[in-house]
Design a protein around this motif. Sequence first.
Motif, PDB file in Angstrom:
ATOM      1  N   ARG A 131      43.935  34.051  40.759  1.00 34.47           N
ATOM      2  CA  ARG A 131      43.067  33.576  41.837  1.00 34.47           C
ATOM      3  C   ARG A 131      43.584  34.013  43.200  1.00 34.47           C
ATOM      4  NH1 ARG A 131      43.290  28.784  40.460  1.00 34.47           N
ATOM      5  NH2 ARG A 131      44.914  28.022  41.865  1.00 34.47           N
ATOM      6  N   GLU A 132      44.888  33.860  43.429  1.00 36.81           N
ATOM      7  CA  GLU A 132      45.453  34.198  44.738  1.00 36.81           C
ATOM      8  C   GLU A 132      45.522  35.703  44.960  1.00 36.81           C
ATOM      9  OE1 GLU A 132      49.130  32.077  44.696  1.00 36.81           O
ATOM     10  OE2 GLU A 132      48.148  30.128  44.851  1.00 36.81           O
ATOM     11  N   ALA A 133      45.573  36.471  43.861  1.00 33.35           N
ATOM     12  CA  ALA A 133      45.576  37.934  43.985  1.00 33.35           C
ATOM     13  C   ALA A 133      44.170  38.497  44.090  1.00 33.35           C
ATOM     14  CB  ALA A 133      46.297  38.555  42.791  1.00 33.35           C
ATOM     15  N   GLY A 134      43.169  37.653  43.903  1.00 40.09           N
ATOM     16  CA  GLY A 134      41.789  38.103  44.008  1.00 40.09           C
ATOM     17  C   GLY A 134      41.307  38.913  42.823  1.00 40.09           C
ATOM     18  N   VAL A 135      41.861  38.626  41.640  1.00 37.12           N
ATOM     19  CA  VAL A 135      41.426  39.323  40.426  1.00 37.12           C
ATOM     20  C   VAL A 135      41.060  38.277  39.377  1.00 37.12           C
ATOM     21  CG1 VAL A 135      42.917  41.305  40.897  1.00 37.12           C
ATOM     22  CG2 VAL A 135      43.757  39.457  39.429  1.00 37.12           C
ATOM     23  N   SER A 136      40.343  38.727  38.357  1.00 36.22           N
ATOM     24  CA  SER A 136      40.006  37.818  37.264  1.00 36.22           C
ATOM     25  C   SER A 136      41.213  37.622  36.353  1.00 36.22           C
ATOM     26  CB  SER A 136      38.834  38.376  36.456  1.00 36.22           C
ATOM     27  OG  SER A 136      39.233  39.557  35.773  1.00 36.22           O
ATOM     28  N   THR A 137      41.202  36.529  35.624  1.00 35.01           N
ATOM     29  CA  THR A 137      42.274  36.296  34.657  1.00 35.01           C
ATOM     30  C   THR A 137      42.287  37.393  33.599  1.00 35.01           C
ATOM     31  OG1 THR A 137      42.025  33.912  34.992  1.00 35.01           O
ATOM     32  CG2 THR A 137      43.258  34.616  33.054  1.00 35.01           C
ATOM     33  N   ALA A 138      41.100  37.882  33.230  1.00 34.18           N
ATOM     34  CA  ALA A 138      41.011  38.968  32.248  1.00 34.18           C
ATOM     35  C   ALA A 138      41.693  40.223  32.768  1.00 34.18           C
ATOM     36  CB  ALA A 138      39.554  39.248  31.911  1.00 34.18           C
ATOM     37  N   THR A 139      41.498  40.527  34.047  1.00 34.22           N
ATOM     38  CA  THR A 139      42.145  41.705  34.648  1.00 34.22           C
ATOM     39  C   THR A 139      43.659  41.530  34.654  1.00 34.22           C
ATOM     40  OG1 THR A 139      40.243  42.193  36.060  1.00 34.22           O
ATOM     41  CG2 THR A 139      42.380  43.068  36.758  1.00 34.22           C
ATOM     42  N   LEU A 140      44.122  40.332  34.993  1.00 37.03           N
ATOM     43  CA  LEU A 140      45.564  40.065  35.020  1.00 37.03           C
ATOM     44  C   LEU A 140      46.176  40.280  33.638  1.00 37.03           C
ATOM     45  CD1 LEU A 140      48.086  39.077  36.510  1.00 37.03           C
ATOM     46  CD2 LEU A 140      47.388  36.735  35.990  1.00 37.03           C
ATOM     47  N   TYR A 141      45.514  39.749  32.599  1.00 37.10           N
ATOM     48  CA  TYR A 141      46.048  39.900  31.243  1.00 37.10           C
ATOM     49  C   TYR A 141      45.897  41.326  30.728  1.00 37.10           C
ATOM     50  CZ  TYR A 141      47.119  34.991  30.427  1.00 37.10           C
ATOM     51  OH  TYR A 141      47.701  33.748  30.475  1.00 37.10           O
TER      52      TYR A 141
ATOM     53  N   ALA B 236      46.629  57.878  50.074  1.00 35.38           N
ATOM     54  CA  ALA B 236      46.471  56.462  49.786  1.00 35.38           C
ATOM     55  C   ALA B 236      46.877  56.180  48.342  1.00 35.38           C
ATOM     56  CB  ALA B 236      45.015  56.035  50.007  1.00 35.38           C
ATOM     57  N   LEU B 237      47.351  54.966  48.112  1.00 30.17           N
ATOM     58  CA  LEU B 237      47.710  54.572  46.755  1.00 30.17           C
ATOM     59  C   LEU B 237      46.457  54.411  45.917  1.00 30.17           C
ATOM     60  CD1 LEU B 237      50.425  51.850  47.431  1.00 30.17           C
ATOM     61  CD2 LEU B 237      50.797  54.062  46.349  1.00 30.17           C
ATOM     62  N   PRO B 238      46.495  54.775  44.643  1.00 26.28           N
ATOM     63  CA  PRO B 238      45.355  54.519  43.768  1.00 26.28           C
ATOM     64  C   PRO B 238      45.066  53.028  43.710  1.00 26.28           C
ATOM     65  CG  PRO B 238      46.961  55.981  42.718  1.00 26.28           C
ATOM     66  CD  PRO B 238      47.594  55.453  43.964  1.00 26.28           C
ATOM     67  N   GLU B 239      43.813  52.673  43.504  1.00 24.87           N
ATOM     68  CA  GLU B 239      43.403  51.272  43.496  1.00 24.87           C
ATOM     69  C   GLU B 239      44.212  50.418  42.529  1.00 24.87           C
ATOM     70  OE1 GLU B 239      41.507  47.893  44.671  1.00 24.87           O
ATOM     71  OE2 GLU B 239      41.446  49.875  45.586  1.00 24.87           O
ATOM     72  N   PRO B 240      44.481  50.873  41.268  1.00 24.75           N
ATOM     73  CA  PRO B 240      45.283  50.037  40.365  1.00 24.75           C
ATOM     74  C   PRO B 240      46.667  49.700  40.925  1.00 24.75           C
ATOM     75  CG  PRO B 240      44.185  51.790  39.152  1.00 24.75           C
ATOM     76  CD  PRO B 240      44.008  52.087  40.615  1.00 24.75           C
ATOM     77  N   ASP B 241      47.280  50.642  41.680  1.00 24.17           N
ATOM     78  CA  ASP B 241      48.591  50.371  42.256  1.00 24.17           C
ATOM     79  C   ASP B 241      48.504  49.304  43.339  1.00 24.17           C
ATOM     80  OD1 ASP B 241      49.924  53.761  42.098  1.00 24.17           O
ATOM     81  OD2 ASP B 241      49.753  52.204  40.581  1.00 24.17           O
ATOM     82  N   LEU B 242      47.479  49.367  44.156  1.00 23.02           N
ATOM     83  CA  LEU B 242      47.286  48.356  45.190  1.00 23.02           C
ATOM     84  C   LEU B 242      47.048  46.987  44.551  1.00 23.02           C
ATOM     85  CD1 LEU B 242      44.977  50.294  47.676  1.00 23.02           C
ATOM     86  CD2 LEU B 242      47.348  49.631  48.064  1.00 23.02           C
ATOM     87  N   LYS B 243      46.224  46.975  43.515  1.00 22.38           N
ATOM     88  CA  LYS B 243      45.933  45.719  42.821  1.00 22.38           C
ATOM     89  C   LYS B 243      47.202  45.175  42.169  1.00 22.38           C
ATOM     90  CE  LYS B 243      42.015  45.689  40.843  1.00 22.38           C
ATOM     91  NZ  LYS B 243      40.901  45.963  39.900  1.00 22.38           N
ATOM     92  N   ARG B 244      47.970  46.054  41.553  1.00 25.10           N
ATOM     93  CA  ARG B 244      49.205  45.625  40.885  1.00 25.10           C
ATOM     94  C   ARG B 244      50.191  45.041  41.892  1.00 25.10           C
ATOM     95  NH1 ARG B 244      54.309  47.270  38.957  1.00 25.10           N
ATOM     96  NH2 ARG B 244      54.637  46.761  36.763  1.00 25.10           N
TER      97      ARG B 244
ATOM     98  N   THR C 297      49.518  43.633  44.748  1.00 25.55           N
ATOM     99  CA  THR C 297      49.015  42.333  45.193  1.00 25.55           C
ATOM    100  C   THR C 297      49.335  41.256  44.170  1.00 25.55           C
ATOM    101  OG1 THR C 297      47.205  43.391  46.408  1.00 25.55           O
ATOM    102  CG2 THR C 297      46.954  41.059  45.900  1.00 25.55           C
ATOM    103  N   ILE C 298      49.142  41.575  42.903  1.00 20.09           N
ATOM    104  CA  ILE C 298      49.453  40.622  41.832  1.00 20.09           C
ATOM    105  C   ILE C 298      50.941  40.291  41.838  1.00 20.09           C
ATOM    106  CG2 ILE C 298      49.615  40.358  39.323  1.00 20.09           C
ATOM    107  CD1 ILE C 298      46.989  42.014  39.158  1.00 20.09           C
ATOM    108  N   LEU C 299      51.787  41.321  41.924  1.00 23.29           N
ATOM    109  CA  LEU C 299      53.231  41.086  41.906  1.00 23.29           C
ATOM    110  C   LEU C 299      53.670  40.258  43.105  1.00 23.29           C
ATOM    111  CD1 LEU C 299      54.581  44.576  40.752  1.00 23.29           C
ATOM    112  CD2 LEU C 299      54.396  42.473  39.403  1.00 23.29           C
ATOM    113  N   ARG C 300      53.081  40.503  44.259  1.00 22.39           N
ATOM    114  CA  ARG C 300      53.449  39.741  45.455  1.00 22.39           C
ATOM    115  C   ARG C 300      53.097  38.256  45.289  1.00 22.39           C
ATOM    116  NH1 ARG C 300      51.093  42.748  48.698  1.00 22.39           N
ATOM    117  NH2 ARG C 300      49.148  41.603  49.006  1.00 22.39           N
ATOM    118  N   GLN C 301      51.894  37.986  44.771  1.00 23.24           N
ATOM    119  CA  GLN C 301      51.489  36.602  44.576  1.00 23.24           C
ATOM    120  C   GLN C 301      52.279  35.937  43.450  1.00 23.24           C
ATOM    121  OE1 GLN C 301      49.657  34.997  46.645  1.00 23.24           O
ATOM    122  NE2 GLN C 301      49.127  36.806  47.829  1.00 23.24           N
ATOM    123  N   ALA C 302      52.566  36.706  42.392  1.00 20.79           N
ATOM    124  CA  ALA C 302      53.354  36.158  41.291  1.00 20.79           C
ATOM    125  C   ALA C 302      54.769  35.841  41.738  1.00 20.79           C
ATOM    126  CB  ALA C 302      53.375  37.156  40.125  1.00 20.79           C
ATOM    127  N   ARG C 303      55.344  36.709  42.560  1.00 21.64           N
ATOM    128  CA  ARG C 303      56.699  36.469  43.065  1.00 21.64           C
ATOM    129  C   ARG C 303      56.744  35.182  43.885  1.00 21.64           C
ATOM    130  NH1 ARG C 303      59.775  41.384  45.961  1.00 21.64           N
ATOM    131  NH2 ARG C 303      58.277  41.041  47.635  1.00 21.64           N
TER     132      ARG C 303
END
Length: 206
Positions: free
Chosen positions: A38-48, A4-12, A14-20
């Motif tokens: 918001r659409e990626a399901g993460v906090s703004t702090a996590t995104l930055y 399985a992919l590490p959690e940060p990779d899955l989160k990343r 998801t962010i890239l898909r929503q950003a695209r």
Amino acid sequence: MHGALPEPDLKRQTILRQARRRFTSEGFAGAKMEAVAREAGVSTATLYAMFAGKSDLFAAVIDDAACEFTAQMMRVFAEERPARDQLTDFAVGYARFMADPFVRSVFRLVMAERPRFRDVAVKFFEKGKSEFGAYVIKVIRDMCDRGELRVEHPSWAAGQLFGMIEHPVFFMPLVTGDEVMPVRAADQIAADAVETFMARYGVVRR
């Protein structure tokens, strides 16, 4: 779970898909980091924490799209077969890829933001040119070595094959904003391109 992919990779991803999705629908200026988070399901702090700003996120989205496009096309190049079959497999795969509305949306995005992100845009276009083009040139040279094609300038021949596919399925809709679409299906355009290519360069065995 093993593999399985590490959690940060899955989160990343998801962010890239929503950003695209945001960038392609709203452009660079219109896309908001808060909406992506918001659409990626993460906090703004996590995104930055993962991307220093919108410019870094945009560059990552384009790089990810380029890698995805390359992976799609590399699957077309997997098997060595007779010249006509191999060229047809490539041409059909490439035509379907270039006819995808999402591919056009990414190209429009890159072109629109090129003045602001010149290095990102150049990297995006050069990646496709070097990876797709270099592979097709190699295939043409291999076919010449096997006596299936007679080509004096493989790079010119590859460009001609690309052009016969790209003009109707990609550039015409790109320029007209999808208002003018090809009458022929992508697969038929690909088949016609290979017929024309083989008529010009194929070796007739006696």
